[in-house]
Scaffold this motif. Structure first.
Motif, PDB file in Angstrom:
ATOM      1  N   GLU A 189      38.317  46.674  35.337  1.00  0.00           N
ATOM      2  CA  GLU A 189      37.567  47.411  36.360  1.00  0.00           C
ATOM      3  C   GLU A 189      38.542  48.207  37.223  1.00  0.00           C
ATOM      4  N   SER A 213      38.746  50.604  40.423  1.00  0.00           N
ATOM      5  CA  SER A 213      37.878  50.856  41.576  1.00  0.00           C
ATOM      6  C   SER A 213      38.601  51.667  42.656  1.00  0.00           C
ATOM      7  N   ASN A 272      36.991  55.734  39.437  1.00  0.00           N
ATOM      8  CA  ASN A 272      36.232  54.489  39.203  1.00  0.00           C
ATOM      9  C   ASN A 272      35.760  54.451  37.750  1.00  0.00           C
ATOM     10  N   LYS A 309      41.793  49.290  43.377  1.00  0.00           N
ATOM     11  CA  LYS A 309      42.053  48.063  42.607  1.00  0.00           C
ATOM     12  C   LYS A 309      41.989  48.351  41.118  1.00  0.00           C
ATOM     13  N   ILE A 310      42.792  47.595  40.357  1.00  0.00           N
ATOM     14  CA  ILE A 310      42.726  47.608  38.893  1.00  0.00           C
ATOM     15  C   ILE A 310      42.593  46.142  38.494  1.00  0.00           C
ATOM     16  N   LEU A 311      41.369  45.684  38.281  1.00  0.00           N
ATOM     17  CA  LEU A 311      41.129  44.260  38.053  1.00  0.00           C
ATOM     18  C   LEU A 311      41.104  43.940  36.560  1.00  0.00           C
ATOM     19  N   ASP A 346      41.883  37.751  36.327  1.00  0.00           N
ATOM     20  CA  ASP A 346      41.911  37.387  37.750  1.00  0.00           C
ATOM     21  C   ASP A 346      43.015  38.119  38.498  1.00  0.00           C
ATOM     22  N   THR A 347      43.582  39.144  37.886  1.00  0.00           N
ATOM     23  CA  THR A 347      44.729  39.831  38.484  1.00  0.00           C
ATOM     24  C   THR A 347      44.365  41.240  38.935  1.00  0.00           C
ATOM     25  N   ASP A 348      44.788  41.590  40.161  1.00  0.00           N
ATOM     26  CA  ASP A 348      44.696  42.981  40.594  1.00  0.00           C
ATOM     27  C   ASP A 348      46.032  43.633  40.236  1.00  0.00           C
ATOM     28  N   ALA A 360      47.068  46.548  40.502  1.00  0.00           N
ATOM     29  CA  ALA A 360      47.588  47.462  41.530  1.00  0.00           C
ATOM     30  C   ALA A 360      48.532  46.757  42.489  1.00  0.00           C
ATOM     31  N   GLN A 361      48.323  45.431  42.652  1.00  0.00           N
ATOM     32  CA  GLN A 361      49.170  44.649  43.586  1.00  0.00           C
ATOM     33  C   GLN A 361      50.148  43.720  42.858  1.00  0.00           C
TER      34      GLN A 361
END
Length: 352
Positions: A6, A8, A28, A69-71, A74-76, A78-79
């Protein structure tokens, strides 16, 4: 269908001597299990930047994910830290690059390059990794894998090198495979073979594919859904039939009208006038407005939201506003729609 990735409200900038280039401006999209999502658009529209951000392969010195966010699971992403990404890259998310010669290490045998992700991510023994590498070479259609596994990239043709790159990308059976214009450097016959191979392999390993291209003809053969990008944004997204036979955005109309066909004869191909926007200074309203023959006053003042055309089809154009004037798409687009509707009617009639 289950969502596997995902993206976003993604915003990405590059810091240059000239200033901040706002390359991605609120992207998105979702990717579902087992589907192929094609991302299309002219050079500079943001296709590769978007997908390289999913792998976190953008240059760290001058690029920045400013927002979004790039999900994945369970990991984003982007972070995520570089250490986290090293566990994801090649194992869960893999990438096939445009030029196979620059993707392969000329000093290493093909076998060692395929075995590398297997040794790192799957902790296989050298014998098991070699056995798997031989199977992968066979899977991607390389004859005499026992001989080929000991050879170097320069001993392979362009099409065979691209098959090797695909074998490396598929080594750990990734959940997501990103293909960045994987057939651009190949001739038409080899291109068709590689596309057929990717479709076949997708069924076998049940991976989801993001396919980047500027060639709409390729999209029709490989994609389930299509996202059209322009000026760092997705301006239209829908199923492959919706985008090809019922496009709503004037930019998509332009792309489809500029596709050559066997029936076009001596007619001149349509060309979208003008050039993409300068993202050092993004335009105030709709980025496509200066090139859009159907642009209205509001296009120059306000950015259009995503209007819903169907459950799966969305487009960011003021022409879809209830108060907008009725505009007919170009002849090439209307012709495609008519042919599609006739085929649909014929198949329904035949199925009765």
């Amino acid at each position: 269908m289950k969502k596997i990735l995902e993206v976003s409200d993604l915003h990405i900038s590059f810091h240059t001597f000239a200033g901040e280039v706002q390359a991605i401006r609120g992207v998105n999209f979702d990717l579902f299990e087992g589907e192929t999502l094609a991302i299309v658009g002219e050079s500079g529209s943001g296709k590769s930047v978007t997908t390289k951000s999913i792998m976190r392969l953008l240059p760290p010195d001058n690029s920045e994910i400013k927002k979004g966010k790039i999900l994945f699971k369970d990991t984003d992403i982007a972070q995520a830290t570089e250490k986290q990404m090293q566990k994801i890259r090649g194992k869960d998310i893999s990438m096939i690059f445009q030029d196979p010669m620059t993707s392969l290490n000329p000093t290493m045998t093909i076998g060692k390059q395929i075995m590398e992700p297997l040794l790192k991510h799957q902790k296989l023994s050298k014998d098991k990794a070699r056995e798997r590498a031989l199977k992968l070479l066979d899977l991607v259609g390389i004859p005499k894998p026992e001989i080929r596994i000991k050879q170097y990239p320069h001993q392979f043709s362009g099409g065979m090198r691209q098959r090797v790159v695909i074998a490396i990308a598929l080594a750990c059976a990734p959940k997501v495979l990103i293909a960045d214009e994987p057939t651009t450097a190949l001739d038409v016959t080899i291109q068709a073979q590689i596309l057929d191979l990717m479709k076949e392999l997708q069924k076998q390993i049940e991976t989801s594919i993001i396919f980047i291209t500027h060639d709409l003809g390729v999209v029709a053969n490989v994609a389930d859904r299509v996202a059209v990008m322009y000026g760092g944004k997705i301006v239209e997204i829908g199923t492959v039939d919706e985008i090809f036979y019922n496009p709503q955005h004037p930019y998509t109309w332009g792309l489809i009208s500029s596709m050559p066909s066997l029936d076009s004869g001596d007619e001149e191909l349509f060309v979208i006038p003008g050039t993409p926007p300068d993202l050092l200074h993004p335009p105030k309203g709709d980025a496509f407005a200066p090139r859009n023959p159907y642009a209205m006053k509001i296009d120059l003042e306000e950015e259009p939201p995503m209007f819903q055309v169907s459950d799966t089809h969305f487009a960011a154009t003021w022409l879809l506003h209830p108060d907008a004037p009725k505009v007919d798409p170009p002849a090439a687009v209307k012709e495609r729609k008519a042919i599609y509707q006739a085929k649909q009617a014929a198949s329904l009639k035949g199925g009765q």
